[in-house]
Design a protein around this motif. Structure first.
Motif, PDB file in Angstrom:
ATOM      1  N   ARG A  52      35.085  25.456  45.083  1.00 56.91           N
ATOM      2  CA  ARG A  52      34.525  26.540  44.262  1.00 56.91           C
ATOM      3  C   ARG A  52      35.673  27.421  43.759  1.00 56.91           C
ATOM      4  NH1 ARG A  52      30.337  28.633  41.854  1.00 56.91           N
ATOM      5  NH2 ARG A  52      30.091  30.889  41.835  1.00 56.91           N
ATOM      6  N   HIS A  53      36.578  27.784  44.675  1.00 52.91           N
ATOM      7  CA  HIS A  53      37.719  28.632  44.292  1.00 52.91           C
ATOM      8  C   HIS A  53      39.016  27.862  44.218  1.00 52.91           C
ATOM      9  CE1 HIS A  53      34.714  31.354  46.178  1.00 52.91           C
ATOM     10  NE2 HIS A  53      34.955  32.026  45.093  1.00 52.91           N
ATOM     11  N   ASP A 215      38.238  38.981  37.417  1.00 54.40           N
ATOM     12  CA  ASP A 215      37.003  38.367  36.905  1.00 54.40           C
ATOM     13  C   ASP A 215      37.097  38.068  35.408  1.00 54.40           C
ATOM     14  OD1 ASP A 215      35.819  38.593  39.424  1.00 54.40           O
ATOM     15  OD2 ASP A 215      35.111  40.607  39.014  1.00 54.40           O
ATOM     16  N   TRP A 307      33.800  36.008  35.401  1.00 51.28           N
ATOM     17  CA  TRP A 307      33.340  35.321  36.595  1.00 51.28           C
ATOM     18  C   TRP A 307      32.376  36.182  37.369  1.00 51.28           C
ATOM     19  CZ3 TRP A 307      34.159  30.716  39.179  1.00 51.28           C
ATOM     20  CH2 TRP A 307      33.865  30.694  40.536  1.00 51.28           C
ATOM     21  N   GLU A 308      31.244  35.599  37.778  1.00 53.62           N
ATOM     22  CA  GLU A 308      30.411  36.272  38.764  1.00 53.62           C
ATOM     23  C   GLU A 308      29.901  35.225  39.747  1.00 53.62           C
ATOM     24  OE1 GLU A 308      26.692  39.399  39.311  1.00 53.62           O
ATOM     25  OE2 GLU A 308      27.242  38.762  37.317  1.00 53.62           O
ATOM     26  N   SER A 309      30.055  35.500  41.039  1.00 51.66           N
ATOM     27  CA  SER A 309      29.529  34.587  42.050  1.00 51.66           C
ATOM     28  C   SER A 309      28.012  34.517  41.928  1.00 51.66           C
ATOM     29  CB  SER A 309      29.889  35.065  43.459  1.00 51.66           C
ATOM     30  OG  SER A 309      31.271  35.038  43.641  1.00 51.66           O
ATOM     31  N   PHE A 310      27.415  33.357  42.230  1.00 50.44           N
ATOM     32  CA  PHE A 310      25.969  33.124  42.235  1.00 50.44           C
ATOM     33  C   PHE A 310      25.371  33.125  40.831  1.00 50.44           C
ATOM     34  CE2 PHE A 310      26.940  35.413  46.186  1.00 50.44           C
ATOM     35  CZ  PHE A 310      26.690  34.404  47.067  1.00 50.44           C
ATOM     36  N   ALA A 311      26.207  33.417  39.781  1.00 50.52           N
ATOM     37  CA  ALA A 311      25.636  33.507  38.426  1.00 50.52           C
ATOM     38  C   ALA A 311      25.236  32.113  37.964  1.00 50.52           C
ATOM     39  CB  ALA A 311      26.633  34.129  37.476  1.00 50.52           C
TER      40      ALA A 311
ATOM     41  N   GLU B   6      26.167  38.353  42.229  1.00 47.88           N
ATOM     42  CA  GLU B   6      27.081  38.963  43.196  1.00 47.88           C
ATOM     43  C   GLU B   6      26.970  40.490  43.193  1.00 47.88           C
ATOM     44  OE1 GLU B   6      31.098  38.016  42.275  1.00 47.88           O
ATOM     45  OE2 GLU B   6      31.947  39.192  43.919  1.00 47.88           O
ATOM     46  N   ARG B 126      29.645  32.050  46.774  1.00 50.38           N
ATOM     47  CA  ARG B 126      28.762  30.918  46.989  1.00 50.38           C
ATOM     48  C   ARG B 126      29.483  29.880  47.838  1.00 50.38           C
ATOM     49  NH1 ARG B 126      26.756  27.387  42.031  1.00 50.38           N
ATOM     50  NH2 ARG B 126      26.368  29.423  41.077  1.00 50.38           N
TER      51      ARG B 126
END
Lengths: 311, 311
Positions: A52-53, A215, A307-311, B6, B126
């Motif tokens: 993921r990262h 981000d 960037w946004e996590s879970f988006a 997030e 995530r």
């Protein structure tokens, strides 16, 4: 690494390391002890998840280690603080080669050194995938530079590179020629936050707000605009990055997308109250105005902002 | 939680929280700022991996949150420091129910409050499995109490419970009656480190070494013995725990195995130089002698000594 066991591994990654003076007590006890000469300390934490990262087929363990430390050091510096130490949690499968862990630790120590600090301790656990958790500390030698200090009339400026990491990611994702575009691919693998542009700011620099671009420029300046209750207008001409044009042409992408929405370069973005010359390393890219939101040449930009996590 | 994103989630878990005074700047900027009135701070970090360190079918999210904070707070207290703040990295699948995350955060805040501190910030990402990374900070109001200070002649003592968590784990693992043995199962789900036994030590208590029992009594006293270059001899009679006998009988296990090798209760084990009355909350379990290793009634015990990752 199943053969070495947790305590053997901890000994291995700490072997031959020299701590910076801020680490008063390093690994080996229930906890480490870090100096906080200002009577307070700055702290930030990031978790990095395999695939993921980072991807182990795109980056060497040394590069992954450097990146994990760099992105946390950038957050410390983005408060106007001097990095003092890091602690690291590492989760990895028990069949992870010991050499991988050693190279990861070497990369972490290399970037910690670039930031002027060392790794004071950590935890190692078994996990089905690689997980890296870094917590970074800093000495706030001046009042913390927050997101909320921008005022209408301030100059918006940036130090460091924009769009390089996103361009490198686009090359790797598209199966493009990593050798032809080695610069941007390297920038994606290891960001190079220009710590010194903040740490060597002259006292006379009237910096009013500061963040690192993790981000994406629009997203991160959006945080400043929101916290400061102001609008920010960027000048597209000031944002052009000639080095990104050939990559953009090859992939059919407008480099301005990478520059505005690509994160992970960990440039610093700031606002300055004085309208004279900007400090060393800083380039003017826009102006703070009354209102809300971030515009480019006065126009709200559609599309992904970052960037946004879970988006 | 994919729907909230997030930033929505971060707002949710921080909603309505009140920070303790040591948190000078909480979530919302590039980094938090924590007070360190002694000019230094203690730091420890642990990573917890789903199905290795906790199971969501055995523990509620509230319990998992409490345990994650408790084990880190115990490490801070085991240095003789007062917990001041925590930061938390959380990795979870995007289909994790928002209620799960909220209950996890509530559990973390509840235990942080028990330890006298609050949660100053964190990161949410995530991840294919649940990963919790906690970093804990403390004020060392006295010189750090290290592993290395035990001397021959010192009394070995313990504060808190031994073997309860291991007995609870054995009940859950064997499919035993969790309701019949509710005490030990609860102890496995949420350890209760007796923070006050350390934090309220009188100045006259000549404590020479201190740790928390996280890996198992033999393993953790082994760390003291090794660091202090001494031997430790325990008295089996002093270690008996009547509450564990019925569980031991039901499962066909000698409770002494849980008491000596079971971790996770986060009791505190220490050595004291003064041979008079022990401070409130402490029970004598043995004596420091010249030599090396940890014995019980003079005999080296075979079998597992405690938890080691990757073993």
């Amino acid at each position: 690494m199943g053969e070495l066991g947790e305590f053997g591994l901890i000994a291995l990654v700490n072997q031959g390391r020299t701590h910076t003076p801020g680490v008063l007590l390093g690994p080996g006890d229930d906890a480490a002890v870090i100096a906080a000469p200002e009577g307070r300390f700055v702290v930030t934490t990031d978790m990095l998840v395999q695939d993921r990262h980072f991807r182990t087929d795109w980056s060497s363990p040394h590069d992954i280690g450097r990146k994990a430390i760099a992105q946390n050091a950038a957050d410390v510096v983005a408060m106007g603080a001097v990095p003092s130490a890091f602690v690291v949690g590492l989760g990895c499968p028990s069949d992870t080669p010991v050499e991988f862990v050693r190279a990861l630790a070497d990369g972490m120590w290399a970037e910690a050194g670039r930031a002027g600090a060392s790794i004071a301790g950590g935890d190692m656990v078994r996990s089905p995938i690689l997980i890296i958790s870094v917590t970074a500390f800093g000495d706030p030698r001046r009042a913390p530079i927050k997101l909320s200090g921008a005022r209408p009339g301030d100059v918006v400026a940036v130090a460091g590179r924009l769009g390089f990491s996103a361009a490198g990611l686009a090359v790797l994702s598209s199966g493009g020629d990593a050798a032809e575009f080695a610069d941007v691919v390297a920038a994606h693998r290891v960001p190079q936050p220009p710590y010194e542009a903040v740490l060597e700011l002259p006292d006379a620099a009237e910096i009013t707000a500061l963040t690192d671009v993790s981000d994406g420029l629009l997203a991160d300046l959006g945080h400043i605009a929101e916290s400061s209750r102001v609008a920010i207008d960027l000048e597209a001409a000031a944002l052009a990055v000639p080095e990104l044009e050939s990559v953009g042409n090859a992939l059919g992408v407008d480099p301005l997308d990478w520059i505005l929405a690509g994160g992970e370069d960990h440039a610093f973005a700031a606002t300055f109250a004085n309208s004279g010359d900007l400090p060393q390393g800083w380039v003017r890219i826009g102006r703070v105005r009354p209102g809300a939101g971030v515009t480019v040449d006065g126009i709200l930009r559609s599309g992904p902002a970052g960037w946004e996590s879970f988006a």
